[in-house]
Design a protein around this motif. Structure first.
Motif, PDB file in Angstrom:
ATOM      1  N   ALA A 249       0.877  -1.035  -0.146  1.00 31.92           N
ATOM      2  CA  ALA A 249       0.264   0.075  -0.114  1.00 31.92           C
ATOM      3  C   ALA A 249       0.937   1.114  -0.084  1.00 31.92           C
ATOM      4  O   ALA A 249       1.368   1.688   1.202  1.00 31.92           O
ATOM      5  N   GLU A 250       1.040   1.727  -1.108  1.00 31.48           N
ATOM      6  CA  GLU A 250       1.953   3.009  -1.276  1.00 31.48           C
ATOM      7  C   GLU A 250       1.462   4.141  -0.814  1.00 31.48           C
ATOM      8  O   GLU A 250       2.021   4.874  -0.348  1.00 31.48           O
ATOM      9  N   LEU A 251       0.108   4.340  -0.731  1.00 31.46           N
ATOM     10  CA  LEU A 251      -0.519   5.427  -0.160  1.00 31.46           C
ATOM     11  C   LEU A 251      -2.184   5.225  -0.248  1.00 31.46           C
ATOM     12  O   LEU A 251      -2.867   4.759  -0.927  1.00 31.46           O
ATOM     13  N   GLY A 252      -2.649   5.608   1.295  1.00 32.64           N
ATOM     14  CA  GLY A 252      -3.954   5.547   1.474  1.00 32.64           C
ATOM     15  C   GLY A 252      -4.473   6.600   1.894  1.00 32.64           C
ATOM     16  O   GLY A 252      -3.864   7.468   2.857  1.00 32.64           O
ATOM     17  N   LEU A 253      -5.821   6.932   1.697  1.00 32.56           N
ATOM     18  CA  LEU A 253      -6.738   7.947   2.078  1.00 32.56           C
ATOM     19  C   LEU A 253      -7.995   7.387   2.757  1.00 32.56           C
ATOM     20  O   LEU A 253      -8.348   6.438   2.328  1.00 32.56           O
ATOM     21  N   GLY A 254      -8.497   8.289   3.613  1.00 33.30           N
ATOM     22  CA  GLY A 254      -9.612   7.838   4.363  1.00 33.30           C
ATOM     23  C   GLY A 254      -9.295   6.793   5.141  1.00 33.30           C
ATOM     24  O   GLY A 254      -8.378   6.686   5.723  1.00 33.30           O
ATOM     25  N   VAL A 255     -10.375   5.879   5.391  1.00 36.35           N
ATOM     26  CA  VAL A 255     -10.382   4.490   6.273  1.00 36.35           C
ATOM     27  C   VAL A 255      -8.970   3.711   5.967  1.00 36.35           C
ATOM     28  O   VAL A 255      -8.451   3.213   6.755  1.00 36.35           O
ATOM     29  N   TRP A 256      -8.665   3.796   4.588  1.00 42.38           N
ATOM     30  CA  TRP A 256      -7.409   2.938   4.166  1.00 42.38           C
ATOM     31  C   TRP A 256      -6.151   3.756   4.358  1.00 42.38           C
ATOM     32  O   TRP A 256      -5.033   3.109   4.075  1.00 42.38           O
ATOM     33  N   ASN A 285     -20.863  -5.524  -2.246  1.00 46.81           N
ATOM     34  CA  ASN A 285     -20.907  -5.831  -0.860  1.00 46.81           C
ATOM     35  C   ASN A 285     -19.664  -6.349  -0.374  1.00 46.81           C
ATOM     36  O   ASN A 285     -19.358  -7.524  -0.720  1.00 46.81           O
ATOM     37  N   VAL A 286     -18.631  -5.530   0.234  1.00 46.63           N
ATOM     38  CA  VAL A 286     -17.389  -5.895   0.567  1.00 46.63           C
ATOM     39  C   VAL A 286     -17.325  -6.761   1.630  1.00 46.63           C
ATOM     40  O   VAL A 286     -16.354  -7.649   1.711  1.00 46.63           O
ATOM     41  N   ALA A 287     -18.302  -6.718   2.497  1.00 43.96           N
ATOM     42  CA  ALA A 287     -18.357  -7.761   3.486  1.00 43.96           C
ATOM     43  C   ALA A 287     -18.291  -8.998   2.978  1.00 43.96           C
ATOM     44  O   ALA A 287     -18.126 -10.139   3.833  1.00 43.96           O
ATOM     45  N   ASP A 288     -18.962  -9.344   1.866  1.00 46.84           N
ATOM     46  CA  ASP A 288     -19.364 -10.860   1.492  1.00 46.84           C
ATOM     47  C   ASP A 288     -18.011 -11.215   0.701  1.00 46.84           C
ATOM     48  O   ASP A 288     -17.991 -12.148   0.008  1.00 46.84           O
ATOM     49  N   GLU A 289     -17.015 -10.590   0.437  1.00 42.89           N
ATOM     50  CA  GLU A 289     -15.542 -10.943  -0.278  1.00 42.89           C
ATOM     51  C   GLU A 289     -14.608 -11.431   0.574  1.00 42.89           C
ATOM     52  O   GLU A 289     -13.792 -10.429   1.159  1.00 42.89           O
ATOM     53  N   PRO A 290     -14.432 -12.702   0.737  1.00 41.81           N
ATOM     54  CA  PRO A 290     -13.350 -13.400   1.593  1.00 41.81           C
ATOM     55  C   PRO A 290     -12.270 -13.052   1.415  1.00 41.81           C
ATOM     56  O   PRO A 290     -11.123 -12.799   1.955  1.00 41.81           O
ATOM     57  N   LEU A 291     -11.554 -12.473  -0.034  1.00 41.55           N
ATOM     58  CA  LEU A 291     -10.410 -12.175  -0.322  1.00 41.55           C
ATOM     59  C   LEU A 291     -10.265 -10.766  -0.468  1.00 41.55           C
ATOM     60  O   LEU A 291      -9.099 -10.368  -1.052  1.00 41.55           O
ATOM     61  N   PHE A 292     -10.938  -9.999   0.050  1.00 47.12           N
ATOM     62  CA  PHE A 292     -10.762  -8.474   0.207  1.00 47.12           C
ATOM     63  C   PHE A 292     -10.005  -8.182   1.536  1.00 47.12           C
ATOM     64  O   PHE A 292     -10.425  -8.657   2.636  1.00 47.12           O
ATOM     65  N   TYR A 293      -8.763  -7.618   1.541  1.00 47.71           N
ATOM     66  CA  TYR A 293      -8.071  -7.355   2.188  1.00 47.71           C
ATOM     67  C   TYR A 293      -8.545  -6.244   3.410  1.00 47.71           C
ATOM     68  O   TYR A 293      -8.787  -5.086   2.897  1.00 47.71           O
ATOM     69  N   ARG A 294      -8.723  -6.644   4.537  1.00 47.58           N
ATOM     70  CA  ARG A 294      -9.250  -5.707   5.697  1.00 47.58           C
ATOM     71  C   ARG A 294     -10.696  -5.203   5.372  1.00 47.58           C
ATOM     72  O   ARG A 294     -10.558  -4.119   5.578  1.00 47.58           O
ATOM     73  N   SER A 295     -11.580  -6.046   5.108  1.00 47.29           N
ATOM     74  CA  SER A 295     -12.822  -5.601   4.936  1.00 47.29           C
ATOM     75  C   SER A 295     -13.491  -5.024   6.216  1.00 47.29           C
ATOM     76  O   SER A 295     -14.363  -4.346   6.103  1.00 47.29           O
ATOM     77  N   ASP A 296     -12.801  -5.229   7.290  1.00 49.90           N
ATOM     78  CA  ASP A 296     -13.463  -4.672   8.743  1.00 49.90           C
ATOM     79  C   ASP A 296     -13.252  -3.107   8.742  1.00 49.90           C
ATOM     80  O   ASP A 296     -13.941  -2.599   9.613  1.00 49.90           O
ATOM     81  N   LEU A 297     -12.572  -2.498   7.944  1.00 48.21           N
ATOM     82  CA  LEU A 297     -12.147  -1.169   8.121  1.00 48.21           C
ATOM     83  C   LEU A 297     -13.523  -0.397   7.306  1.00 48.21           C
ATOM     84  O   LEU A 297     -13.492   0.867   7.440  1.00 48.21           O
ATOM     85  N   LEU A 298     -14.323  -1.101   6.583  1.00 51.89           N
ATOM     86  CA  LEU A 298     -15.240  -0.435   5.660  1.00 51.89           C
ATOM     87  C   LEU A 298     -16.609  -0.740   6.396  1.00 51.89           C
ATOM     88  O   LEU A 298     -16.892  -1.952   7.054  1.00 51.89           O
TER      89      LEU A 298
END
Length: 712
Positions: A249-256, A285-298
């Motif tokens: 993650a080179e740069l993140g804005l907001g919750v990221w 629906n990000v919460a339903d994506e198991p391969l999404f990294y750190r979905s708990d932030l959203l």
């Protein structure tokens, strides 16, 4: 008679006829007789005749007027019925509005469908209930429409469901039922406005990205503008490292922002799937994506889209945007467009950073060389070298270990970034195998960096987790080793390793100072050659960006040197001219590929941007002391003898001689070479052109010398 259409005309005609009758008959009777009795009789007859005549005329006029009025009334009724039919059956939303109070008098079926209200409800509302302007602003706009000062408006209207739409309104006054109303035709242009905003946003983003020269300046602008354009609350750019199957993650804005610096494995994430397939993703629906990294932030309602940032088939990374409502297919296409612009901008920024980095490293090498020449032992030069390792390679710690000539073993000759505790335990990083390989039984080896797979516990305690080592090699044998330690591997790439290898070579030279002293002249020549090869590499890198000028740099260098020799210019100025000719277009590193590769003529804005490349060259090269003598050609080769050139508008002999003679060579090579937009000129045609430009574009004293050199 049929043209008399109102009572006023009838009355006026009656009075006119009466006056003419009275005056005319009185004059006639007075001329016929003077007999009073006879005149009286004629006056009675005249009066009776006038009454009968006027009665007949009035009857005709009144009958005609009644017929006209009746016809017009029938026409108005028919017209009113036609208007009502057109009003109600129109596919366009229409409203009748009282400009005095803003009340909606009538609404057609299309308006009811568009706004989502029943007609009875709409006709009880004021226009201020659906127009997003203030009541005062609405009254002002209605006044403009009522006075016919303006009949086209752009408003934002709120529908019954709360959705706000952009509308175009055509409004003008009409006479209805004895009063003036505003007839307004409403067109929903929300999609068009959205596309215009997206287009303008992309244009603004492109402008912003062009202004950012470095990657560090570019990334915050890219993510903030992309997030704003797509209405997101968070954005992130994952930089892909295909060699290690990872992304950071080179740069993140907001919750990221919390993910900045995190590293993920590509094989087990959606980001990795996008890198592999090249296809964008739209996650509703990000919460339903198991391969999404750190979905708990959203949040549970958050959605996300991503697109691959790729330059010339090489994946750079993946850009993600998140917001609290779903993205459309149009949003995905917009993000893909942003990703394409980002790829071009990042590539340009990388070229800029690479150029600056190479200039800085060349200056660092010169600094190390200076320390080597001034020092009588290796320590001062090695200290300077390790400072360069920290500055240019962003190493957290480094150490130079040298073979002890007195007894087999390695000793610390210099270190940087290590704590006192680590320095006191320096023997822990010197293994028996390393001593055996380097000092006791040295084997012929190559100057090649390698990764240290196991670090001592002392280094690990200081947060140092990655190590790289390079043997110090002299004449094919190792005399020591340079070790570099990092807390994170993010800065390591092929260029990094190449420069580490170069520094190890410098360290070996510092250690072998006796050899350096005895072969100082040869070393200086080698160093100069390295500089010249680096400059040639820059010129080649520029040619790779602009294929149509392939071979141009070497041709103009050769011809410029020939012309300088013809003019009697000798060393060291000849070397400066050669280097300046080689770097004449280095400033184009700062010009976007879209302008450099444009097949047709440049517009005014693009030409102004291309005119900045001498300034870019000057700003870059003047920071390097050994390149300051070569600035004349890169900075001034587009100046003209008559003062109409750029960037300084120098005139006559105020233009440096090197730039004046190079201008001739540059134009000659450009005109006699093929371009995508024109064929090469013949030598005869080109010589005629240059001769004609003597005293205008070129120094008139140099033109004959040059033309003789090229066979003219």
């Amino acid at each position: 008679m049929t043209h008399v259409r109102n009572p006023f005309m009838i009355t006026t005609l009656y009075l006119l006829c009466a006056v003419i009758w009275v005056l005319g008959t009185d004059t006639l009777l007075n001329n016929l007789t003077a007999d009073t009795l006879l005149l009286t009789g004629f006056q009675h007859l005249k009066g009776a005749g006038f009454v009968l005549a006027t009665a007949f005329c009035l009857q005709v006029l009144l009958v005609n007027y009644q017929r006209v009025v009746t016809t017009e009334q029938h026409a108005q009724q028919a017209l009113g019925q036609t208007y009502q039919t057109l009003f109600q059956d129109s596919y366009a939303a229409m409203l009748l509005i009282d400009p005095n109070n803003g009340l909606i008098v009538d609404a057609n079926r299309a308006a009811c469908r568009f706004y989502g209200y029943e007609r009875s409800m709409l006709c009880q509302m004021k226009i201020t209930a659906i127009n997003m302007l203030t009541a005062e602003e609405v009254r002002h706009e209605m006044h403009l429409a009522q006075q016919n000062n303006r009949n086209f408006f752009l408003f934002r209207h709120r529908l019954a469901n709360g959705v706000v739409r952009d509308v175009e309104v055509y409004s003008g006054p009409v006479q209805m039922q004895g009063r003036v109303l505003l007839h307004s035709i409403i067109h929903d242009v929300s999609e068009r406005i959205k596309h215009e905003r997206e287009r303008n946003g992309l244009l603004h983003l492109a402008t912003v990205l062009r202004q950012a020269e470095t990657r560090a300046n570019l990334l915050p602008l890219l993510l903030s503008q992309a997030r704003e354009l797509l209405g997101g609350h968070s954005a992130i750019l994952w930089h892909a490292n295909l060699d290690e199957d990872s992304a950071q993650a080179e740069l993140g804005l907001g919750v990221w922002q919390a993910l900045q610096g995190h590293t993920i494995r590509l094989a087990h994430t959606i980001t990795g799937q996008v890198v592999s397939s090249g296809l964008p993703r739209n996650l509703t629906n990000v919460a339903d994506e198991p391969l999404f990294y750190r979905s708990d932030l959203l949040g549970p309602e958050d959605c996300a889209i991503c697109a691959l940032v790729v330059n010339q088939a090489h994946p750079i990374g993946v850009i993600w945007i998140a917001r609290d409502h779903p993205f459309s297919d149009e949003d995905v296409r917009t993000l893909m467009a942003i990703a394409d612009m980002a790829a071009s901008a990042l590539h340009r920024a990388e070229l800029h950073d690479q150029t600056v980095r190479r200039l800085e490293r060349i200056e660092s090498l010169a600094k190390i060389d200076h320390a080597i020449m001034l020092s009588h032992g290796p320590a001062p030069a090695l200290t300077t070298l390790l400072e360069v390792v920290a500055e240019q390679l962003h190493a957290n710690a480094s150490v130079v270990l040298l073979c002890n000539p007195e007894q087999p073993g390695l000793e610390c000759a210099a270190s940087h970034g290590l704590s006192a505790t680590a320095r006191s335990h320096i023997h822990e990083i010197i293994s028996t195998e390393l001593v055996e390989q380097i000092c006791i039984h040295p084997q012929p080896c190559k100057l090649a960096p390698y990764k240290v797979t196991k670090l001592s516990s002392t280094l690990v305690k200081e947060g140092l987790r990655y190590g790289y080592a390079v043997p110090l090699v002299v004449e094919g044998r190792s005399i020591g080793i340079l070790k570099v330690f990092l807390k994170a591997p993010t800065v390591v790439d092929h260029e990094w390793l190449d420069f580490l290898k170069t520094l190890a070579g410098q360290a070996a030279i510092a250690v072998e100072r006796a050899r350096l002293y005895t072969s100082l002249e040869q070393t200086a020549l080698d160093l100069e050659r390295a500089y010249d090869e680096t400059l040639a590499g820059w010129a080649k890198a520029l040619e790779l960006r602009d294929a149509e000028t392939e071979g141009h740099s070497q041709r103009v260098v050769n011809l410029t040197v020939q012309l300088a020799k013809t003019l009697g210019i000798a060393e060291p100025e000849l070397t400066n001219i050669r280097r300046g000719a080689l770097l004449h277009d280095v400033g184009k590193m700062g010009i976007s590929d879209a302008i450099l590769h444009k097949p047709g003529p440049l517009n005014d804005e693009e030409f102004k941007l291309i005119q900045q490349h001498p300034v870019y060259a000057y700003n870059w090269l003047r920071q390097i002391s050994y390149l300051q003598p070569v600035l004349a050609i890169p900075y001034s080769h587009h100046e003209r003898w008559d003062g109409t050139g750029y960037p300084q508008q120098l005139k006559g002999e105020t233009i440096p001689l090197a730039a004046r003679l190079f201008a001739l060579v540059d134009v000659w090579d450009a005109l006699t070479s093929d371009r995508p937009y024109r064929a090469a000129w013949s030598p005869e045609h080109t010589r005629d052109y240059i001769a004609a430009q003597a005293g205008k574009q070129f120094d008139p004293a140099l033109v004959p010398v040059f033309l003789k050199l090229v066979g003219g």
